[in-house]
Scaffold this motif. Structure first.
Motif, PDB file in Angstrom:
ATOM      1  N   THR A   7       0.856  -1.186   0.000  1.00  0.00           N
ATOM      2  CA  THR A   7       0.000   0.000   0.000  1.00  0.00           C
ATOM      3  C   THR A   7       0.889   1.233   0.000  1.00  0.00           C
ATOM      4  O   THR A   7       1.948   1.243   0.619  1.00  0.00           O
ATOM      5  N   THR A   8       0.447   2.241  -0.711  1.00  0.00           N
ATOM      6  CA  THR A   8       1.200   3.495  -0.791  1.00  0.00           C
ATOM      7  C   THR A   8       0.314   4.630  -0.312  1.00  0.00           C
ATOM      8  O   THR A   8      -0.907   4.588  -0.452  1.00  0.00           O
ATOM      9  N   ARG A   9       0.965   5.658   0.239  1.00  0.00           N
ATOM     10  CA  ARG A   9       0.233   6.857   0.663  1.00  0.00           C
ATOM     11  C   ARG A   9       1.119   8.060   0.422  1.00  0.00           C
ATOM     12  O   ARG A   9       2.228   8.145   0.952  1.00  0.00           O
ATOM     13  N   ASP A  10       0.653   8.977  -0.401  1.00  0.00           N
ATOM     14  CA  ASP A  10       1.325  10.255  -0.651  1.00  0.00           C
ATOM     15  C   ASP A  10       2.767  10.088  -1.132  1.00  0.00           C
ATOM     16  O   ASP A  10       3.677  10.744  -0.649  1.00  0.00           O
ATOM     17  N   VAL A  11       2.983   9.155  -2.088  1.00  0.00           N
ATOM     18  CA  VAL A  11       4.319   8.964  -2.651  1.00  0.00           C
ATOM     19  C   VAL A  11       4.361   9.546  -4.060  1.00  0.00           C
ATOM     20  O   VAL A  11       3.328   9.810  -4.673  1.00  0.00           O
ATOM     21  N   ALA A  12       5.567   9.718  -4.583  1.00  0.00           N
ATOM     22  CA  ALA A  12       5.734  10.231  -5.944  1.00  0.00           C
ATOM     23  C   ALA A  12       5.144   9.237  -6.941  1.00  0.00           C
ATOM     24  O   ALA A  12       5.059   8.031  -6.680  1.00  0.00           O
TER      25      ALA A  12
END
Length: 103
Positions: A7-12
């Motif tokens: 899961t990703t949050r606020d990444v490029a």
């Protein structure tokens, strides 16, 4: 080989683009691979770790089946707040680590 989820949050955008090239994006910022071997998982995480070191914004969490880990779940994370799995009265809980106090 086991299911791997990231899961990703606020990444490029490049993080999500790379993950989409090796895993299936089942929801915004949620990636799965039903049969990723440990070598591939480590290589994917190595890329994420290197990129996050260069641009430390947002957070990523990777989980996979690991029978030797707490609760049978392997957990790797980048960004804040870090979490760990703990056992409490026969249940598995996720605990957030407290950030270090400023001097």
């Amino acid at each position: 080989m086991a299911l791997v989820m990231v899961t990703t949050r606020d990444v490029a955008d490049r993080f999500r683009g790379f993950l989409a090239s090796v895993m299936l994006e089942v929801a915004p910022g949620v990636f799965v691979s039903p049969r990723m071997n440990p070598g591939a998982r480590e290589r994917v995480w190595g890329v994420m770790r290197d990129w996050h070191g260069q641009e430390p914004r947002g957070s990523l969490v990777m989980v996979w089946r690991d029978l030797n880990a707490t609760g049978g779940v392997g957990l790797a994370q980048l960004g804040n707040p870090p979490r760990e799995l703990v056992e409490a009265d026969g249940m598995w809980l996720t605990r957030r680590s407290k950030p270090p106090k400023a001097l």
